[in-house]
Design an enzyme around this catalytic site. Structure first.
Site, mmCIF file in Angstrom:
data_model
loop_
_atom_site.group_PDB
_atom_site.id
_atom_site.type_symbol
_atom_site.label_atom_id
_atom_site.label_comp_id
_atom_site.label_asym_id
_atom_site.label_seq_id
_atom_site.Cartn_x
_atom_site.Cartn_y
_atom_site.Cartn_z
ATOM 1 N N HIS A 157 -16.199 -4.062 -24.283
ATOM 2 C CA HIS A 157 -15.158 -5.107 -24.213
ATOM 3 C C HIS A 157 -13.904 -4.587 -23.509
ATOM 4 O O HIS A 157 -12.805 -5.060 -23.777
ATOM 5 C CB HIS A 157 -14.768 -5.610 -25.611
ATOM 6 C CG HIS A 157 -15.934 -5.958 -26.467
ATOM 7 N ND1 HIS A 157 -16.469 -7.212 -26.550
ATOM 8 C CD2 HIS A 157 -16.690 -5.176 -27.284
ATOM 9 C CE1 HIS A 157 -17.502 -7.206 -27.389
ATOM 10 N NE2 HIS A 157 -17.662 -5.983 -27.833
ATOM 11 N N SER A 278 -0.036 -0.689 2.692
ATOM 12 C CA SER A 278 0.519 -2.037 2.658
ATOM 13 C C SER A 278 1.505 -2.168 3.810
ATOM 14 O O SER A 278 2.181 -1.218 4.170
ATOM 15 C CB SER A 278 1.229 -2.263 1.320
ATOM 16 O OG SER A 278 2.278 -3.206 1.478
ATOM 17 N N LYS A 284 2.534 2.031 -1.236
ATOM 18 C CA LYS A 284 1.201 1.624 -1.672
ATOM 19 C C LYS A 284 0.065 2.408 -1.023
ATOM 20 O O LYS A 284 0.065 2.665 0.174
ATOM 21 C CB LYS A 284 0.973 0.133 -1.369
ATOM 22 C CG LYS A 284 1.840 -0.823 -2.154
ATOM 23 C CD LYS A 284 1.603 -0.770 -3.665
ATOM 24 C CE LYS A 284 0.266 -1.307 -4.065
ATOM 25 N NZ LYS A 284 0.172 -2.755 -3.833
ATOM 26 N N GLU A 291 -12.387 -2.743 -3.242
ATOM 27 C CA GLU A 291 -12.171 -4.185 -3.395
ATOM 28 C C GLU A 291 -13.129 -4.979 -2.514
ATOM 29 O O GLU A 291 -13.663 -6.020 -2.916
ATOM 30 C CB GLU A 291 -10.726 -4.544 -3.055
ATOM 31 C CG GLU A 291 -9.740 -4.005 -4.076
ATOM 32 C CD GLU A 291 -8.314 -4.168 -3.600
ATOM 33 O OE1 GLU A 291 -7.633 -5.056 -4.108
ATOM 34 O OE2 GLU A 291 -7.887 -3.413 -2.715
#
Ligand code: ARG
Length: 462
Positions: A157, A278, A284, A291
């Site tokens: 979970h 970024s 970043k 992704e």
């Protein structure tokens, strides 16, 4: 130029818009190597049964080989009015060989021809994916020794649950990819059946030798029924399903590592060469490869869905709808291969943040289960032990301490039989060592599994 498939029954040329609408060569051009392999085997079989002379066969094989080279070089022009790659190759043969070129299509139709080429293409692609999975498994198993001292929190979970050896974690993915390999092999058996010679739908009245062609192309069996051969796309669906499962496995892994690479988790540091920046936030370093691995799995699942819907309402046998099967096939294989190509170096080169992991192992009461089982072994009924340890965790939480930091009296309060051996199952390291069951994270079990995997993958201890 009109397609050789437009027979004398037509008295008008096709509307140009129809050519453009029905053409598939932009997509199926990728089948040329496999189409030509099928055509060469077909020509040789035709010569063997006397439907072509030896000399005609030689001419065809030679011209087909030259056409293959031109297609590889990109020098053979492709045109919508020739519909698909198969007609391009046949038309090129006719231009070069005249009547002999017009004989290649003896005893076959494009229905069995396309199915043959696509099966051959998929067979090769399945083997490529399999090799990439093995490379990924090797990378995973190699991590087991490197991370031998690392313990990870296992989650259920997405809540901290129990401690596991890092090796146990790496091998979990090995198992998933092994099942994928088994599924690939199983799908491959059914892909590896030869439809050539079943012709359009009912077979042919010519004395073709289907065994001969199948043998030449390395097919294991013949598709037994021509009506089935003409309509079957199971050989597309099954590989797409297997790819969809692989994509899900990769997506799970990617999602996990995206989380683990955040400041909030801090479990691992992705190598910068696999990250992107970024355009506005200079600080970043983003996990875009992961992704996109997660994101592209959506495409692969879509490809499976496309193929399923494509075949769902088709009456037997061949219907032109089936031309649309190639795009999802190519897309799914391309996507999964590209993801696997990057997964392997990512697994090899990503460092686990040992100090962070170690410093947080006391969080989350990962040892609560082994404490409960310690009590159970001393005769406390499991449900009673479960409740009691829960209460103890509540107290520890209130005091802001780990279970191992509680005094012996706190445990004896649960059961007077508890002595200081209880501390031997507390703390993540002790808890891991306390596991014994087969398949668990017990160090002896994991060591055995690592050995098995090394043997299976031909890796040797260094
Ligand atoms: N381009 C078509 C395909 O890939 C060829 C099938 C031709 N068969 C037919 N009966 N028109 O499916």
């Amino acid at each position: 130029m009109t397609s050789p498939s437009r027979s004398g029954v037509f008295s008008t040329a096709p509307d140009r818009r129809v050519d453009a609408f029905t053409a598939s060569v932009d997509v199926d051009r990728r089948l040329y190597v496999h189409d030509i392999a099928g055509s060469i085997a077909h020509a040789q079989m035709l010569a063997d049964v006397g439907l072509l002379t030896g000399q005609e066969c030689c001419q065809l094989v030679e011209a087909l080989t030259a056409i293959q080279q031109e297609l590889a070089d990109g020098t053979l022009p492709l045109r919508a009015e020739l519909e698909d790659i198969h007609m391009h190759i046949e038309q090129a043969l006719i231009e070069r060989l005249g009547e002999v070129g017009r004989k290649l299509h003896t005893g076959r139709s494009r229905n069995d021809q396309v199915s043959t080429a696509l099966r051959l293409w998929i067979r090769d692609a399945l083997d490529r994916v399999d090799q990439r999975l093995v490379a990924l498994q090797r990378a995973l198993v190699t991590r087991c020794d490197r991370d031998a001292d690392i313990i990870l929190p296992a989650y259920t979970h997405l809540q901290r649950a129990q401690p596991v050896l890092a090796a146990h974690y790496w091998l979990a993915y090995c198992e998933k990819f092994e099942r994928d390999r088994q599924r690939l092999a199983d799908a491959r058996r059914r892909v590896n059946a030869c439809p050539l010679g079943t012709a359009a739908v009912a077979g042919t009245s010519l004395p073709v030798d289907r065994e001969n062609v199948a043998r030449r192309l390395g097919f294991e069996t013949l598709v037994a029924n021509s009506l089935d051969a003409s309509s079957d796309r199971d050989f597309v669906l099954e590989p797409l399903f297997v790819l969809a499962v692989i994509a899900c496995h990769l997506s799970t892994w990617a999602e996990e590592w995206i989380l683990w690479s955040t400041a909030e988790f801090g479990f691992l540091k992705l190598p910068q060469q696999f990250c992107t920046g970024s355009s506005i936030m200079p600080q970043k370093v983003n996990p875009d490869v992961l992704e996109l691995t997660r994101g592209r799995s959506a495409r692969v699942l879509g490809d499976l869905q496309t193929a399923l819907v494509l075949v769902k309402g088709l009456p037997l046998a061949y219907n032109r709808d089936l031309q649309e099967d190639k795009r999802p096939v190519f897309d799914a294989f391309d996507t999964v291969e590209a993801c696997l190509e990057l997964a392997e170096p990512l697994v090899r080169e990503t460092e686990l943040e040992t100090d962070v992991l170690r410093s947080r192992l006391d969080q989350g009461y990962l040892d609560a289960t082994t404490l409960m089982e310690y009590l159970t072994q001393r005769g406390v009924a499991q449900r009673r032990a479960h409740h009691a340890v829960g209460e103890l965790v509540r107290q520890a939480l209130e005091q802001g301490v780990a279970l191992a930091e509680l005094p012996l009296a706190a445990f004896q309060h649960l059961d007077p039989k508890v002595d200081d051996t209880v501390y031997a199952v507390l703390g993540a390291t002790n808890a891991v060592a306390a596991f014994v069951s087969a398949g668990s994270t017990a160090p002896s079990q994991v060591a055995r599994q690592v050995q098995r995997w090394k043997r299976q993958l031909g890796l040797h201890d260094d």
